[in-house]
Design a protein around this motif. Structure first.
Motif, PDB file in Angstrom:
ATOM      1  N   TYR A   1      -2.146  -5.085  -1.177  1.00 52.90           N
ATOM      2  CA  TYR A   1      -2.303  -4.025  -2.181  1.00 52.90           C
ATOM      3  C   TYR A   1      -3.354  -2.982  -1.790  1.00 52.90           C
ATOM      4  CZ  TYR A   1      -3.601  -1.612  -6.435  1.00 52.90           C
ATOM      5  OH  TYR A   1      -3.911  -0.634  -7.338  1.00 52.90           O
ATOM      6  N   PRO A   2      -4.593  -3.350  -1.408  1.00 55.69           N
ATOM      7  CA  PRO A   2      -5.542  -2.313  -0.984  1.00 55.69           C
ATOM      8  C   PRO A   2      -5.049  -1.531   0.229  1.00 55.69           C
ATOM      9  CG  PRO A   2      -6.688  -4.373  -1.418  1.00 55.69           C
ATOM     10  CD  PRO A   2      -5.230  -4.682  -1.412  1.00 55.69           C
ATOM     11  N   LEU A   3      -4.404  -2.224   1.174  1.00 51.59           N
ATOM     12  CA  LEU A   3      -3.855  -1.534   2.345  1.00 51.59           C
ATOM     13  C   LEU A   3      -2.818  -0.497   1.922  1.00 51.59           C
ATOM     14  CD1 LEU A   3      -2.876  -3.086   5.723  1.00 51.59           C
ATOM     15  CD2 LEU A   3      -1.151  -1.798   4.485  1.00 51.59           C
ATOM     16  N   LEU A   4      -1.965  -0.879   0.964  1.00 51.61           N
ATOM     17  CA  LEU A   4      -0.937   0.030   0.462  1.00 51.61           C
ATOM     18  C   LEU A   4      -1.561   1.262  -0.181  1.00 51.61           C
ATOM     19  CD1 LEU A   4       2.050   0.639  -0.391  1.00 51.61           C
ATOM     20  CD2 LEU A   4       1.546  -0.640  -2.488  1.00 51.61           C
ATOM     21  N   VAL A   5      -2.544   1.064  -1.025  1.00 48.71           N
ATOM     22  CA  VAL A   5      -3.168   2.186  -1.722  1.00 48.71           C
ATOM     23  C   VAL A   5      -3.848   3.136  -0.738  1.00 48.71           C
ATOM     24  CG1 VAL A   5      -4.973   2.844  -3.367  1.00 48.71           C
ATOM     25  CG2 VAL A   5      -3.468   0.902  -3.862  1.00 48.71           C
TER      26      VAL A   5
END
Length: 259
Positions: free
Chosen positions: A165-169
């Protein structure tokens, strides 16, 4: 005070779970319950899932404390509520459409990109990484005195989702605001900004993954999960020295995918 559950009532006199309770705790039963809730939105706690997404950026350790609480109350480490997966899917769809817009893709090209990102980048790669980490952790990281304990595959997949999730954002949302006017300008500032975002995103993935497995009390030597930081930093330095723009490579690959 944490809510308590009565265990003794579901056990026979010899301390063994009866057949119904044993079946309830099997991996198949847990998977069935999870998939059944996937289509019952009213039973999902989206507020709590959004809270987890926020704390994955600000204090990821707090997210894994909740996994401890779930183990104590529901006897499983993995999530039993698919709300986090649903919100992540929405984030993935919206950010991918934004990527298609920034790269000036047409409607059908954006749909192709969306399907590829969802089913290959997220689901396919996620299943591969989760299975690999599940095997490695159970094979090599379980303490000798804790051989009766094992890492649930569902938990390994949850750790991947938390780290993804943080990588995606960072790469699919924050980066969008800099792609055309900064990152893809073929200047040192361009690939410095772009590659630094990649460094932060992949570094976050490694760190959150480490936290996920180090939170399990029956695993040992989880610090080795931080070792990929060394080649990551080396690759970052080489990319700046050679003028290799990671984002430019990603965008070219995305465009090639949808031809």
């Amino acid at each position: 005070m944490l809510p308590s559950t009565s265990v003794n009532s579901s056990m026979h006199g010899n301390g063994v779970l009866n057949s119904r309770d044993a079946a309830r705790h099997t991996a198949g039963a847990k998977r069935y319950k999870y998939l059944r809730r996937l289509f019952r939105f009213r039973q999902m706690d989206f507020e709590f899932a959004a809270w987890q997404m926020l704390y994955l950026f600000t204090s990821p350790q707090r997210v894994y404390r909740n996994f401890h609480y779930r183990k104590q109350t529901k006897d499983q480490w993995a999530r039993d509520d698919p709300a986090f997966l649903v919100l992540l899917s929405i984030w993935l769809c919206v950010s991918t459409v934004g990527f298609g817009f920034v790269l000036d893709m047409g409607f059908f090209e954006t749909i192709k990109l969306l399907l590829w990102v969802v089913f290959i980048d997220c689901v396919g790669v996620g299943l591969l990484i989760s299975t690999l980490m599940w095997f490695i952790s159970n094979k090599y990281l379980v303490k000798r005195q804790s051989r009766d304990s094992d890492v649930e595959w569902g938990y390994a997949f949850d750790v991947h989702l938390n780290a993804f999730y943080p990588l995606l954002v960072i790469l699919h949302f924050i980066q969008l605001f800099f792609i055309n006017h900064v990152i893809l300008t073929d200047t040192f500032i361009g690939y410095l900004v772009g590659n630094t975002l990649w460094l932060i995103a992949v570094g976050y993935y490694i760190y959150v993954t480490f936290l996920g497995y180090s939170a399990l009390p029956f695993l040992k030597n989880t610090v080795i999960l931080l070792y990929p930081f060394a080649p990551l930093i080396l690759l970052y330095g080489l990319s700046l020295a050679l003028g290799w723009n990671f984002t430019h490579t990603l965008c070219s690959f995305y465009k090639y995918r949808v031809k």
